[in-house]
Design an enzyme around this catalytic site. Structure first.
Site, PDB file in Angstrom:
ATOM      1  N   GLU A 100       0.698  -1.525  -0.179  1.00  0.00           N
ATOM      2  CA  GLU A 100      -0.187   0.350   0.238  1.00  0.00           C
ATOM      3  C   GLU A 100       0.430   1.370   0.171  1.00  0.00           C
ATOM      4  O   GLU A 100       1.627   1.206   0.830  1.00  0.00           O
ATOM      5  CB  GLU A 100      -1.036  -0.264   1.490  1.00  0.00           C
ATOM      6  CG  GLU A 100      -1.574  -1.345   1.545  1.00  0.00           C
ATOM      7  CD  GLU A 100      -2.422  -0.498   2.705  1.00  0.00           C
ATOM      8  OE1 GLU A 100      -2.428  -0.116   3.491  1.00  0.00           O
ATOM      9  OE2 GLU A 100      -3.286  -2.447   2.765  1.00  0.00           O
ATOM     10  N   CYS A 113       3.243   8.405   0.947  1.00  0.00           N
ATOM     11  CA  CYS A 113       3.827   7.410   2.484  1.00  0.00           C
ATOM     12  C   CYS A 113       4.176   6.099   1.358  1.00  0.00           C
ATOM     13  O   CYS A 113       3.235   5.290   1.138  1.00  0.00           O
ATOM     14  CB  CYS A 113       3.327   7.106   3.427  1.00  0.00           C
ATOM     15  SG  CYS A 113       2.910   5.781   4.404  1.00  0.00           S
ATOM     16  N   CYS A 120       5.613  -7.796   8.086  1.00  0.00           N
ATOM     17  CA  CYS A 120       6.870  -6.972   8.924  1.00  0.00           C
ATOM     18  C   CYS A 120       7.183  -7.924   9.528  1.00  0.00           C
ATOM     19  O   CYS A 120       5.944  -8.612   9.796  1.00  0.00           O
ATOM     20  CB  CYS A 120       6.287  -5.489   9.334  1.00  0.00           C
ATOM     21  SG  CYS A 120       6.962  -5.037  10.453  1.00  0.00           S
ATOM     22  N   CYS A 124       4.905  -5.629  16.077  1.00  0.00           N
ATOM     23  CA  CYS A 124       4.836  -4.252  16.943  1.00  0.00           C
ATOM     24  C   CYS A 124       2.368  -4.819  17.467  1.00  0.00           C
ATOM     25  O   CYS A 124       1.923  -4.974  16.652  1.00  0.00           O
ATOM     26  CB  CYS A 124       4.462  -2.866  16.371  1.00  0.00           C
ATOM     27  SG  CYS A 124       6.351  -2.305  16.518  1.00  0.00           S
ATOM     28  N   CYS A 127       0.028  -2.916  15.266  1.00  0.00           N
ATOM     29  CA  CYS A 127      -0.159  -2.619  14.371  1.00  0.00           C
ATOM     30  C   CYS A 127      -0.189  -3.497  12.957  1.00  0.00           C
ATOM     31  O   CYS A 127      -0.349  -5.157  13.712  1.00  0.00           O
ATOM     32  CB  CYS A 127       1.820  -2.418  13.587  1.00  0.00           C
ATOM     33  SG  CYS A 127       1.747  -2.537  11.943  1.00  0.00           S
ATOM     34  N   GLU A 168       9.221  -2.608   8.148  1.00  0.00           N
ATOM     35  CA  GLU A 168      10.147  -1.841   8.980  1.00  0.00           C
ATOM     36  C   GLU A 168      11.654  -1.422   7.705  1.00  0.00           C
ATOM     37  O   GLU A 168      12.258  -2.737   7.632  1.00  0.00           O
ATOM     38  CB  GLU A 168      10.670  -2.840   9.852  1.00  0.00           C
ATOM     39  CG  GLU A 168      12.272  -2.473  10.883  1.00  0.00           C
ATOM     40  CD  GLU A 168      12.219  -1.044  11.033  1.00  0.00           C
ATOM     41  OE1 GLU A 168      10.879  -0.636  11.980  1.00  0.00           O
ATOM     42  OE2 GLU A 168      12.969  -0.135  10.142  1.00  0.00           O
ATOM     43  N   SER A 199      10.919   6.365   8.883  1.00  0.00           N
ATOM     44  CA  SER A 199      10.375   5.668  10.163  1.00  0.00           C
ATOM     45  C   SER A 199      10.668   4.480  10.560  1.00  0.00           C
ATOM     46  O   SER A 199      11.082   3.384   9.854  1.00  0.00           O
ATOM     47  CB  SER A 199       9.303   5.826  10.236  1.00  0.00           C
ATOM     48  OG  SER A 199       8.977   5.183  11.552  1.00  0.00           O
ATOM     49  N   LEU A 223       8.553   5.163  18.983  1.00  0.00           N
ATOM     50  CA  LEU A 223       9.556   4.985  20.738  1.00  0.00           C
ATOM     51  C   LEU A 223       7.988   4.753  21.105  1.00  0.00           C
ATOM     52  O   LEU A 223       8.066   3.603  22.090  1.00  0.00           O
ATOM     53  CB  LEU A 223       9.624   6.629  21.506  1.00  0.00           C
ATOM     54  CG  LEU A 223      10.596   6.296  22.366  1.00  0.00           C
ATOM     55  CD1 LEU A 223      12.122   5.382  22.614  1.00  0.00           C
ATOM     56  CD2 LEU A 223      10.894   7.582  22.936  1.00  0.00           C
ATOM     57  N   HIS A 224       6.793   5.557  21.381  1.00  0.00           N
ATOM     58  CA  HIS A 224       5.818   4.925  22.064  1.00  0.00           C
ATOM     59  C   HIS A 224       5.293   4.718  22.840  1.00  0.00           C
ATOM     60  O   HIS A 224       4.367   4.179  23.777  1.00  0.00           O
ATOM     61  CB  HIS A 224       4.733   3.763  20.482  1.00  0.00           C
ATOM     62  CG  HIS A 224       4.963   3.904  19.528  1.00  0.00           C
ATOM     63  ND1 HIS A 224       4.554   5.122  19.005  1.00  0.00           N
ATOM     64  CD2 HIS A 224       5.314   2.403  18.599  1.00  0.00           C
ATOM     65  CE1 HIS A 224       4.324   5.005  17.861  1.00  0.00           C
ATOM     66  NE2 HIS A 224       5.121   3.776  17.978  1.00  0.00           N
ATOM     67  N   ASN A 298      -4.986   4.422  16.003  1.00  0.00           N
ATOM     68  CA  ASN A 298      -5.845   4.355  14.721  1.00  0.00           C
ATOM     69  C   ASN A 298      -6.239   2.957  15.039  1.00  0.00           C
ATOM     70  O   ASN A 298      -5.093   1.449  15.599  1.00  0.00           O
ATOM     71  CB  ASN A 298      -4.403   4.055  13.731  1.00  0.00           C
ATOM     72  CG  ASN A 298      -5.423   4.691  12.227  1.00  0.00           C
ATOM     73  OD1 ASN A 298      -6.958   4.383  12.930  1.00  0.00           O
ATOM     74  ND2 ASN A 298      -5.151   5.582  11.660  1.00  0.00           N
ATOM     75  N   CYS A 341      -2.156   1.788   8.293  1.00  0.00           N
ATOM     76  CA  CYS A 341      -1.665   0.981   7.686  1.00  0.00           C
ATOM     77  C   CYS A 341      -1.808  -0.520   7.674  1.00  0.00           C
ATOM     78  O   CYS A 341      -2.024  -1.604   8.524  1.00  0.00           O
ATOM     79  CB  CYS A 341      -0.066   1.337   7.808  1.00  0.00           C
ATOM     80  SG  CYS A 341       0.609   2.830   8.085  1.00  0.00           S
TER      81      CYS A 341
HETATM   82  N1  SAH Z   1       8.703  -0.234  10.712  1.00  0.00           N
HETATM   83  C1  SAH Z   1       8.575   1.322  11.047  1.00  0.00           C
HETATM   84  C2  SAH Z   1       7.579   2.171   9.879  1.00  0.00           C
HETATM   85  C3  SAH Z   1       6.234   2.052   9.998  1.00  0.00           C
HETATM   86  S1  SAH Z   1       4.933   2.169  10.717  1.00  0.00           S
HETATM   87  C4  SAH Z   1       8.242   1.892  12.169  1.00  0.00           C
HETATM   88  O1  SAH Z   1       7.665   1.372  13.058  1.00  0.00           O
HETATM   89  O2  SAH Z   1       8.333   2.804  12.489  1.00  0.00           O
HETATM   90  C5  SAH Z   1       4.849   3.984  11.023  1.00  0.00           C
HETATM   91  C6  SAH Z   1       4.254   4.565  11.848  1.00  0.00           C
HETATM   92  O3  SAH Z   1       3.254   3.959  12.168  1.00  0.00           O
HETATM   93  C7  SAH Z   1       5.279   3.907  13.131  1.00  0.00           C
HETATM   94  O4  SAH Z   1       5.143   5.423  14.476  1.00  0.00           O
HETATM   95  C8  SAH Z   1       3.969   2.954  13.507  1.00  0.00           C
HETATM   96  O5  SAH Z   1       4.451   2.758  15.439  1.00  0.00           O
HETATM   97  C9  SAH Z   1       2.754   4.003  13.712  1.00  0.00           C
HETATM   98  N2  SAH Z   1       2.008   2.794  13.914  1.00  0.00           N
HETATM   99  C10 SAH Z   1       1.563   1.775  13.494  1.00  0.00           C
HETATM  100  N3  SAH Z   1       0.180   0.764  13.838  1.00  0.00           N
HETATM  101  C11 SAH Z   1      -0.164   1.739  13.884  1.00  0.00           C
HETATM  102  C12 SAH Z   1      -1.759   2.409  14.760  1.00  0.00           C
HETATM  103  N4  SAH Z   1      -2.521   1.536  14.311  1.00  0.00           N
HETATM  104  N5  SAH Z   1      -1.989   3.973  15.097  1.00  0.00           N
HETATM  105  C13 SAH Z   1      -1.366   4.416  15.220  1.00  0.00           C
HETATM  106  N6  SAH Z   1      -0.146   4.655  15.255  1.00  0.00           N
HETATM  107  C14 SAH Z   1       0.512   3.173  13.820  1.00  0.00           C
END
Ligand code: SAH
Length: 352
Positions: A100, A113, A120, A124, A127, A168, A199, A223-224, A298, A341
């Site tokens: 996508e 984007c 992946c 996480c 995600c 990633e 990212s 970071l989260h 999200n 995503c």
């Molecule tokens: N793998 C990379 C880039 C892809 S995700 C990374 O981890 O940075 C892009 C961003 O969206 C990352 O910060 C990821 O943690 C975040 N992300 C993924 N799913 C999400 C969701 N459901 N809600 C909010 N952010 C999300």
């Protein structure tokens, strides 16, 4: 490098630099200036195949298609947001796999984007892209062609590229670097390094390698969470690298490139949106001179994460600002079109 040849063992011509292409033409016994012509067709005129390269002799075009694979992504579906015009594209790759890309219009230009892998393996918790693991990494040409295809489909220039789609990027390190080289090449689309953001979930070794490249791209760190314990609950990669190792890598990146890091922080109700979280996050961001980008999580149908109320998101932001941290709340683009995503790809695969 991953998959530089296709199944028929043909080289992926759109992943070659101009210099590499010149050597190829020499080896084929062709004149060196042909390399410049072909490169321009691929990376400036965005040709969809050798047959469009009308200033090449027909015999050469025939030979090229025997010797080389020509990567073009096939748009399968487009969803356009009626709220803000954001468009989400689902593309099919040469081997039938799906990725996508999301196109967003801002006042300072269009941003795309892009995905860097099919699936992946980072796992996480919030995600959608990682649910079925990693299928494979994308080649440089497959990353580039997301931009080329969308430029042709919209008829508008893409001015900013964010590598934040599926995958990633630092888990596909060599192909990512080659992609950046081709995208910023003055003989191609010539997008400036400063208009590119990569990212990462925090692969420390590759973050340091990237710093040593001294590129002017923006590095965003997902970071989260502000403690190791909390971060491990959300992101398996946190078991490999501690926050203090991450902060050292961020410092190293800043030292080598002079570029400020962005911390991405997805706010999840009751998980990482408390007062103490804001205090700890402010301390980390202050030390690294990082900019913080807050993303209300999200909701993904397979997962149980809930966004904090708007009031709490604003409160969290204010708290960081009191510490002098530079904070933005990510505008939620395309809420009505499967925002998060990886969701469009999942849906399509379920239908197949
Ligand atoms: N793998 C990379 C880039 C892809 S995700 C990374 O981890 O940075 C892009 C961003 O969206 C990352 O910060 C990821 O943690 C975040 N992300 C993924 N799913 C999400 C969701 N459901 N809600 C909010 N952010 C999300």
């Amino acid at each position: 490098m991953d998959r530089i040849k296709d199944k028929g063992q043909r080289k992926d011509i759109k992943s070659l630099t101009l210099k590499e292409l010149k050597i190829e033409m020499e080896e084929l016994g062709e004149k060196p200036f042909r390399a410049g012509q072909i490169y321009q067709w691929m990376h400036q005129k965005l040709a969809r195949g050798f047959e469009e390269m009308t200033n090449l002799p027909a015999a050469l075009r025939g030979r090229l298609s025997q010797e080389y694979a020509y990567t073009v992504l096939k748009p399968l579906r487009v969803q356009e947001s009626s709220l803000d015009g954001t468009r989400k594209y689902l593309f099919e790759l040469g081997d039938g796999k799906l990725v996508e890309s999301v196109w967003m219009r801002y006042h300072h230009g269009n941003s795309l984007c892009i995905s860097s892998q099919v699936g992946c393996r980072m796992g996480c918790a919030f995600c959608a892209s990682t649910i079925d693991g990693l299928e494979r990494s994308l080649t440089p040409s497959e990353m580039l062609d997301q931009i080329y295809a969308v430029t042709l489909l919209t008829g508008e220039r893409v001015s900013n590229v964010v590598v934040m789609g599926i995958g990633e990027p630092l888990d596909n390190y060599q192909n990512l670097l080659k992609f950046i080289t081709l995208l910023t090449d003055e003989n191609g689309l010539h997008i400036s390094q400063r208009s590119i953001t990569v990212s990462t979930c925090g692969l420390v070794r590759e973050m340091r390698m990237l710093a040593d490249e001294r590129l002017q791209i923006t590095l965003a760190l997902s970071l989260h969470a502000a403690t190791d314990e909390k971060r491990r609950r959300l992101m398996p990669v946190a078991k490999r690298y501690s926050i203090s190792e991450l902060m050292e890598a961020c410092g190293y990146y800043f030292e080598k490139t002079g570029r400020r890091i962005t911390f991405e922080y997805s706010l999840v109700k009751g998980v990482n949106d408390g007062e103490e979280d804001a205090d700890l996050l402010a301390a980390l961001a202050g030390k690294c001179k990082a900019h913080v980008n807050l993303i209300p999580v999200n909701p993904v149908s397979e997962r149980n994460f809930v966004q904090p109320d708007t009031k709490n998101v604003k409160g969290f932001k204010n708290k960081l600002e009191k510490y002098g941290i530079n904070v933005t709340i990510r505008r939620e683009m395309g809420r009505d079109i499967d925002g998060a995503c990886g969701q469009l790809r999942r849906r399509q695969r379920a239908l197949q």
